[in-house]
Write a protein that holds these residues in place. Structure first.
Motif, PDB file in Angstrom:
ATOM      1  N   LEU A  49       0.825  -1.201   0.000  1.00 44.92           N
ATOM      2  CA  LEU A  49       0.000   0.000   0.000  1.00 44.92           C
ATOM      3  C   LEU A  49       0.864   1.259   0.000  1.00 44.92           C
ATOM      4  CD1 LEU A  49      -2.961  -0.879   2.398  1.00 44.92           C
ATOM      5  CD2 LEU A  49      -2.742  -1.271  -0.051  1.00 44.92           C
ATOM      6  N   ALA A  50       1.953   1.216   0.766  1.00 44.26           N
ATOM      7  CA  ALA A  50       2.855   2.374   0.799  1.00 44.26           C
ATOM      8  C   ALA A  50       3.510   2.589  -0.565  1.00 44.26           C
ATOM      9  CB  ALA A  50       3.913   2.181   1.878  1.00 44.26           C
ATOM     10  N   ALA A  51       3.876   1.501  -1.241  1.00 45.54           N
ATOM     11  CA  ALA A  51       4.497   1.613  -2.559  1.00 45.54           C
ATOM     12  C   ALA A  51       3.543   2.233  -3.569  1.00 45.54           C
ATOM     13  CB  ALA A  51       4.953   0.242  -3.043  1.00 45.54           C
ATOM     14  N   ASP A 241       1.658 -12.387  -2.460  1.00 39.61           N
ATOM     15  CA  ASP A 241       0.465 -12.834  -3.179  1.00 39.61           C
ATOM     16  C   ASP A 241      -0.798 -12.304  -2.507  1.00 39.61           C
ATOM     17  OD1 ASP A 241       1.770 -14.457  -5.164  1.00 39.61           O
ATOM     18  OD2 ASP A 241       2.084 -15.992  -3.631  1.00 39.61           O
ATOM     19  N   ILE A 242      -0.801 -12.347  -1.191  1.00 38.73           N
ATOM     20  CA  ILE A 242      -1.975 -11.889  -0.441  1.00 38.73           C
ATOM     21  C   ILE A 242      -2.046 -10.369  -0.463  1.00 38.73           C
ATOM     22  CG2 ILE A 242      -3.241 -12.129   1.705  1.00 38.73           C
ATOM     23  CD1 ILE A 242      -2.502 -14.774   0.151  1.00 38.73           C
ATOM     24  N   ALA A 243      -0.891  -9.716  -0.344  1.00 36.12           N
ATOM     25  CA  ALA A 243      -0.867  -8.252  -0.359  1.00 36.12           C
ATOM     26  C   ALA A 243      -1.441  -7.703  -1.662  1.00 36.12           C
ATOM     27  CB  ALA A 243       0.563  -7.753  -0.154  1.00 36.12           C
ATOM     28  N   SER A 244      -1.160  -8.371  -2.766  1.00 34.37           N
ATOM     29  CA  SER A 244      -1.696  -7.929  -4.062  1.00 34.37           C
ATOM     30  C   SER A 244      -3.217  -7.972  -4.069  1.00 34.37           C
ATOM     31  CB  SER A 244      -1.143  -8.807  -5.183  1.00 34.37           C
ATOM     32  OG  SER A 244       0.251  -8.670  -5.305  1.00 34.37           O
ATOM     33  N   VAL A 246      -5.192  -7.855  -1.405  1.00 34.70           N
ATOM     34  CA  VAL A 246      -5.681  -6.824  -0.487  1.00 34.70           C
ATOM     35  C   VAL A 246      -5.676  -5.464  -1.173  1.00 34.70           C
ATOM     36  CG1 VAL A 246      -5.230  -5.603   1.681  1.00 34.70           C
ATOM     37  CG2 VAL A 246      -4.957  -8.093   1.577  1.00 34.70           C
ATOM     38  N   ALA A 247      -4.593  -5.153  -1.865  1.00 37.07           N
ATOM     39  CA  ALA A 247      -4.497  -3.857  -2.545  1.00 37.07           C
ATOM     40  C   ALA A 247      -5.616  -3.692  -3.571  1.00 37.07           C
ATOM     41  CB  ALA A 247      -3.130  -3.716  -3.213  1.00 37.07           C
ATOM     42  N   PHE A 248      -5.923  -4.755  -4.296  1.00 35.05           N
ATOM     43  CA  PHE A 248      -7.026  -4.687  -5.255  1.00 35.05           C
ATOM     44  C   PHE A 248      -8.342  -4.375  -4.556  1.00 35.05           C
ATOM     45  CE2 PHE A 248     -10.565  -7.259  -7.046  1.00 35.05           C
ATOM     46  CZ  PHE A 248     -10.868  -6.429  -8.116  1.00 35.05           C
ATOM     47  N   LEU A 249      -8.676  -5.137  -3.519  1.00 35.71           N
ATOM     48  CA  LEU A 249      -9.969  -4.963  -2.855  1.00 35.71           C
ATOM     49  C   LEU A 249     -10.074  -3.626  -2.133  1.00 35.71           C
ATOM     50  CD1 LEU A 249     -10.632  -8.549  -1.455  1.00 35.71           C
ATOM     51  CD2 LEU A 249     -11.836  -7.403  -3.328  1.00 35.71           C
ATOM     52  N   ALA A 250      -8.942  -3.092  -1.687  1.00 37.96           N
ATOM     53  CA  ALA A 250      -8.962  -1.805  -0.991  1.00 37.96           C
ATOM     54  C   ALA A 250      -9.037  -0.631  -1.958  1.00 37.96           C
ATOM     55  CB  ALA A 250      -7.714  -1.659  -0.120  1.00 37.96           C
ATOM     56  N   SER A 251      -8.728  -0.878  -3.228  1.00 35.64           N
ATOM     57  CA  SER A 251      -8.641   0.213  -4.199  1.00 35.64           C
ATOM     58  C   SER A 251      -9.964   0.462  -4.910  1.00 35.64           C
ATOM     59  CB  SER A 251      -7.573  -0.114  -5.249  1.00 35.64           C
ATOM     60  OG  SER A 251      -8.068  -1.051  -6.193  1.00 35.64           O
ATOM     61  N   ARG A 252     -10.009   1.571  -5.648  1.00 36.06           N
ATOM     62  CA  ARG A 252     -11.199   1.874  -6.428  1.00 36.06           C
ATOM     63  C   ARG A 252     -11.355   0.961  -7.635  1.00 36.06           C
ATOM     64  NH1 ARG A 252     -15.069   3.843  -3.897  1.00 36.06           N
ATOM     65  NH2 ARG A 252     -15.967   4.590  -5.841  1.00 36.06           N
ATOM     66  N   ASP A 253     -10.348   0.147  -7.933  1.00 32.76           N
ATOM     67  CA  ASP A 253     -10.518  -0.878  -8.958  1.00 32.76           C
ATOM     68  C   ASP A 253     -11.608  -1.866  -8.567  1.00 32.76           C
ATOM     69  OD1 ASP A 253      -8.578   0.178 -10.589  1.00 32.76           O
ATOM     70  OD2 ASP A 253      -6.988  -1.150  -9.883  1.00 32.76           O
ATOM     71  N   ALA A 254     -11.863  -1.969  -7.264  1.00 30.46           N
ATOM     72  CA  ALA A 254     -12.900  -2.875  -6.750  1.00 30.46           C
ATOM     73  C   ALA A 254     -14.106  -2.084  -6.249  1.00 30.46           C
ATOM     74  CB  ALA A 254     -12.323  -3.741  -5.628  1.00 30.46           C
ATOM     75  N   ALA A 255     -14.389  -0.957  -6.899  1.00 28.03           N
ATOM     76  CA  ALA A 255     -15.409  -0.031  -6.408  1.00 28.03           C
ATOM     77  C   ALA A 255     -16.809  -0.633  -6.344  1.00 28.03           C
ATOM     78  CB  ALA A 255     -15.433   1.222  -7.287  1.00 28.03           C
ATOM     79  N   TRP A 256     -17.065  -1.690  -7.101  1.00 29.29           N
ATOM     80  CA  TRP A 256     -18.404  -2.296  -7.082  1.00 29.29           C
ATOM     81  C   TRP A 256     -18.350  -3.702  -6.493  1.00 29.29           C
ATOM     82  CZ3 TRP A 256     -22.358  -4.654 -10.755  1.00 29.29           C
ATOM     83  CH2 TRP A 256     -23.652  -4.270 -10.395  1.00 29.29           C
ATOM     84  N   ILE A 257     -17.409  -3.923  -5.605  1.00 31.51           N
ATOM     85  CA  ILE A 257     -17.266  -5.221  -4.940  1.00 31.51           C
ATOM     86  C   ILE A 257     -17.364  -5.018  -3.441  1.00 31.51           C
ATOM     87  CG2 ILE A 257     -15.770  -7.214  -4.529  1.00 31.51           C
ATOM     88  CD1 ILE A 257     -14.441  -6.654  -7.212  1.00 31.51           C
ATOM     89  N   THR A 258     -18.318  -5.676  -2.803  1.00 31.17           N
ATOM     90  CA  THR A 258     -18.414  -5.649  -1.351  1.00 31.17           C
ATOM     91  C   THR A 258     -19.087  -6.921  -0.867  1.00 31.17           C
ATOM     92  OG1 THR A 258     -18.923  -4.222   0.553  1.00 31.17           O
ATOM     93  CG2 THR A 258     -20.664  -4.497  -1.093  1.00 31.17           C
TER      94      THR A 258
END
Length: 282
Positions: A49-51, A241-244, A246-258
């Motif tokens: 996330l920091a990167a 692998d897991i961090a990737s 997490v980053a996807f789900l936390a980002s707006r790329d996953a804006a319609w996923i909950t």
């Protein structure tokens, strides 16, 4: 009988469909709090996330371990602070959330990663109450405490996201009774909280890892090599692998996923390689 649902709060105005993340780092201007981030999956998530531009509060029960992760992020040009946090203690959790907001001015992402996993005894009836209660308190009630404290700030951010770190143990039998029950409960909490928080603009999802090469497996390289044989992708996971995911789900790329569970398990739960190996005699 299912109890009646409370009336839903009015829905805020949601932002337009986000631009693709290629426009820049996905977490520029975001602040994130990660529990259990002194090592393993939590540390890898903090680095990821920091990167991508996030300001990260690295929390861990072991404050020195948290500081090492934060220092490593700063050495590579990222923004990170460290704070000891016991997710089993409400005051400690609330202090961590308040610290993140005070230092960064906001809170956009919460990653509930801290856990407890007690070894099983040979007989279930000999299991002590203390081990069961600790696994549930840290692995299930901990995310509950953190989410409760963070939710008002995640709502205020207008783009809040909670990502819980579950496990395939919450879906199938891989041992560890208390830990597995807690992770199954965490998947349920993810769904119910997603329904509650969605109308207020906060998404809640869960990543369910398979076997990941962390300190929990230190000195067990032979066992990991054997375990790799039951994974369709031929290897165990790495924290990155897991961090990737997490980053996807936390980002707006996953804006319609909950409210979803994303299995990141190398195909473990998609097939039964153990059965196939047994039949083939391998």
């Amino acid at each position: 009988m299912t109890p009646p649902r409370p009336s839903r709060p009015s829905r805020p105005a949601h932002p337009a469909t986000p631009a693709p993340s290629a426009a820049g780092p996905r977490f520029d201007g975001h602040a994130a709090l990660i529990t259990g981030a002194g090592r393993g999956i939590g540390a890898a998530t903090a680095r990821r996330l920091a990167a991508e531009g996030a300001q990260v509060l690295v929390t861990d029960l072991d404050g020195d371990r948290a500081e090492r992760t934060a220092a490593a992020i700063r050495e590579t040009g990222g923004t990170a602070e460290a704070l000891p946090c016991d997710v089993g203690d409400r005051a400690s959790v609330e202090a961590a959330v308040a610290h993140a907001v005070a230092r960064f001015g906001r809170l956009d992402v919460l990653v509930n990663n801290a856990y407890s996993c007690s070894s099983d005894l040979p007989l279930f009836e000999d299991e002590p109450d203390e081990a069961w209660e600790r696994d549930l308190d840290i692995s299930l009630s901990g995310p509950y405490r953190c989410s409760r404290a963070a939710l008002p700030h995640l709502i205020a951010s207008g783009r809040g996201a909670i990502v819980n770190i579950g496990s395939v143990n919450g879906e199938q039998d891989f041992g560890n009774h208390g830990y597995s029950a807690a992770k199954a409960g965490l998947a349920s909490l993810t769904r119910t909280l997603a329904g509650h928080a969605g109308p207020r603009g906060v998404r809640v999802n869960l990543v369910a890892p398979g076997t990941v090469r962390t300190d929990a497996w230190a000195g067990q390289d032979v066992a990991l090599a054997r375990v790799s044989r039951i994974y369709p992708l031929g290897r165990v996971g790495e924290p990155e692998d897991i961090a990737s995911a997490v980053a996807f789900l936390a980002s707006r790329d996953a804006a319609w996923i909950t409210g979803t569970t994303l299995r990141v398990d190398g195909g473990l739960t998609a097939t039964n390689y153990g059965f196939q190996h047994a039949i083939s005699g391998e």
